[in-house]
Design a protein around this motif. Structure first.
Motif, PDB file in Angstrom:
ATOM      1  N   HIS A  36       0.829  -1.205   0.000  1.00 38.36           N
ATOM      2  CA  HIS A  36       0.000   0.000   0.000  1.00 38.36           C
ATOM      3  C   HIS A  36       0.864   1.256   0.000  1.00 38.36           C
ATOM      4  N   ALA A  37       1.874   1.260   0.860  1.00 34.37           N
ATOM      5  CA  ALA A  37       2.717   2.453   1.000  1.00 34.37           C
ATOM      6  C   ALA A  37       3.445   2.795  -0.297  1.00 34.37           C
ATOM      7  N   LEU A  38       3.775   1.807  -1.078  1.00 39.76           N
ATOM      8  CA  LEU A  38       4.474   2.060  -2.343  1.00 39.76           C
ATOM      9  C   LEU A  38       3.570   2.699  -3.394  1.00 39.76           C
ATOM     10  N   ARG A  39       2.257   2.479  -3.276  1.00 39.65           N
ATOM     11  CA  ARG A  39       1.312   3.010  -4.263  1.00 39.65           C
ATOM     12  C   ARG A  39       0.583   4.266  -3.809  1.00 39.65           C
ATOM     13  N   CYS A  40       0.637   4.564  -2.506  1.00 40.01           N
ATOM     14  CA  CYS A  40      -0.192   5.631  -1.941  1.00 40.01           C
ATOM     15  C   CYS A  40       0.573   6.956  -1.883  1.00 40.01           C
ATOM     16  N   ASP A  41       0.017   7.982  -2.509  1.00 43.19           N
ATOM     17  CA  ASP A  41       0.643   9.308  -2.490  1.00 43.19           C
ATOM     18  C   ASP A  41       0.672   9.889  -1.081  1.00 43.19           C
ATOM     19  N   ASP A  42      -0.392   9.684  -0.301  1.00 43.13           N
ATOM     20  CA  ASP A  42      -0.425  10.206   1.062  1.00 43.13           C
ATOM     21  C   ASP A  42       0.632   9.554   1.946  1.00 43.13           C
ATOM     22  N   CYS A  43       0.876   8.271   1.761  1.00 44.20           N
ATOM     23  CA  CYS A  43       1.881   7.567   2.564  1.00 44.20           C
ATOM     24  C   CYS A  43       3.287   8.070   2.262  1.00 44.20           C
ATOM     25  N   ARG A  44       3.519   8.471   1.033  1.00 42.62           N
ATOM     26  CA  ARG A  44       4.854   8.952   0.656  1.00 42.62           C
ATOM     27  C   ARG A  44       5.090  10.396   1.057  1.00 42.62           C
ATOM     28  N   ASP A  45       4.046  11.106   1.441  1.00 43.60           N
ATOM     29  CA  ASP A  45       4.167  12.496   1.870  1.00 43.60           C
ATOM     30  C   ASP A  45       4.113  12.536   3.394  1.00 43.60           C
ATOM     31  N   VAL A  46       5.204  12.970   4.035  1.00 41.11           N
ATOM     32  CA  VAL A  46       5.278  12.956   5.499  1.00 41.11           C
ATOM     33  C   VAL A  46       4.292  13.916   6.143  1.00 41.11           C
ATOM     34  N   ASP A  47       3.766  14.861   5.403  1.00 41.21           N
ATOM     35  CA  ASP A  47       2.821  15.826   5.957  1.00 41.21           C
ATOM     36  C   ASP A  47       1.365  15.383   5.818  1.00 41.21           C
ATOM     37  N   GLN A  48       1.124  14.215   5.275  1.00 41.85           N
ATOM     38  CA  GLN A  48      -0.234  13.714   5.052  1.00 41.85           C
ATOM     39  C   GLN A  48      -0.541  12.566   6.008  1.00 41.85           C
ATOM     40  N   HIS A  49      -1.823  12.300   6.184  1.00 42.41           N
ATOM     41  CA  HIS A  49      -2.279  11.175   7.001  1.00 42.41           C
ATOM     42  C   HIS A  49      -3.071  10.227   6.102  1.00 42.41           C
ATOM     43  N   CYS A  50      -2.837   8.947   6.246  1.00 43.13           N
ATOM     44  CA  CYS A  50      -3.529   7.949   5.435  1.00 43.13           C
ATOM     45  C   CYS A  50      -4.301   7.005   6.356  1.00 43.13           C
ATOM     46  N   ASP A  51      -5.627   7.056   6.258  1.00 38.44           N
ATOM     47  CA  ASP A  51      -6.474   6.198   7.093  1.00 38.44           C
ATOM     48  C   ASP A  51      -6.315   4.717   6.752  1.00 38.44           C
ATOM     49  N   VAL A  52      -6.104   4.426   5.490  1.00 39.02           N
ATOM     50  CA  VAL A  52      -5.928   3.022   5.072  1.00 39.02           C
ATOM     51  C   VAL A  52      -4.655   2.454   5.695  1.00 39.02           C
ATOM     52  N   ALA A  53      -3.571   3.219   5.637  1.00 44.72           N
ATOM     53  CA  ALA A  53      -2.303   2.757   6.222  1.00 44.72           C
ATOM     54  C   ALA A  53      -2.439   2.567   7.728  1.00 44.72           C
ATOM     55  N   GLU A  54      -3.162   3.463   8.369  1.00 39.99           N
ATOM     56  CA  GLU A  54      -3.367   3.335   9.812  1.00 39.99           C
ATOM     57  C   GLU A  54      -4.115   2.052  10.141  1.00 39.99           C
ATOM     58  N   GLN A  55      -5.153   1.737   9.378  1.00 37.15           N
ATOM     59  CA  GLN A  55      -5.910   0.512   9.622  1.00 37.15           C
ATOM     60  C   GLN A  55      -5.053  -0.728   9.341  1.00 37.15           C
ATOM     61  N   LEU A  56      -4.255  -0.683   8.280  1.00 29.94           N
ATOM     62  CA  LEU A  56      -3.357  -1.805   7.986  1.00 29.94           C
ATOM     63  C   LEU A  56      -2.353  -1.999   9.121  1.00 29.94           C
ATOM     64  N   TRP A  57      -1.854  -0.894   9.666  1.00 33.49           N
ATOM     65  CA  TRP A  57      -0.882  -0.964  10.765  1.00 33.49           C
ATOM     66  C   TRP A  57      -1.531  -1.544  12.022  1.00 33.49           C
ATOM     67  N   LEU A  58      -2.753  -1.126  12.329  1.00 31.67           N
ATOM     68  CA  LEU A  58      -3.450  -1.652  13.500  1.00 31.67           C
ATOM     69  C   LEU A  58      -3.724  -3.147  13.361  1.00 31.67           C
ATOM     70  N   THR A  59      -4.058  -3.570  12.163  1.00 30.53           N
ATOM     71  CA  THR A  59      -4.257  -4.997  11.908  1.00 30.53           C
ATOM     72  C   THR A  59      -2.959  -5.761  12.108  1.00 30.53           C
ATOM     73  N   TYR A  60      -1.863  -5.215  11.595  1.00 28.16           N
ATOM     74  CA  TYR A  60      -0.545  -5.841  11.760  1.00 28.16           C
ATOM     75  C   TYR A  60      -0.181  -5.955  13.236  1.00 28.16           C
ATOM     76  N   GLN A  61      -0.406  -4.881  13.990  1.00 22.77           N
ATOM     77  CA  GLN A  61      -0.094  -4.906  15.418  1.00 22.77           C
ATOM     78  C   GLN A  61      -0.926  -5.952  16.148  1.00 22.77           C
TER      79      GLN A  61
END
Length: 73
Positions: A36-61
């Motif tokens: 996801h992070a490789l395809r997501c513009d928000d994930c590559r921008d340190v000033d943006q927040h990505c809800d999808v990445a956050e949910q993926l991270w919570l699932t991983y944790q």
């Protein structure tokens, strides 16, 4: 004797490799995060927040916490 080797197609493409193993749920979850992070513009921008990445991270944790609890017995 040398065995005959199949040549790669001339157009530069190759047949995809198929893995004969399966990944653990934790490894699959981490793979989803990185894919996801490789395809997501928000994930590559340190000033943006990505809800999808956050949910993926919570699932991983949650998966890693569960795996550690099972190891502890």
């Amino acid at each position: 004797m040398d065995e005959r080797k199949e040549r790669a197609p001339r157009d530069g493409t190759r047949a995809p490799l198929v893995a004969a193993v399966s990944l653990t749920p934790v490894q699959e979850a981490y793979g989803r995060i990185t894919a996801h992070a490789l395809r997501c513009d928000d994930c590559r921008d340190v000033d943006q927040h990505c809800d999808v990445a956050e949910q993926l991270w919570l699932t991983y944790q949650a998966l890693t916490d569960g795996a550690f609890r099972r190891l502890e017995g």
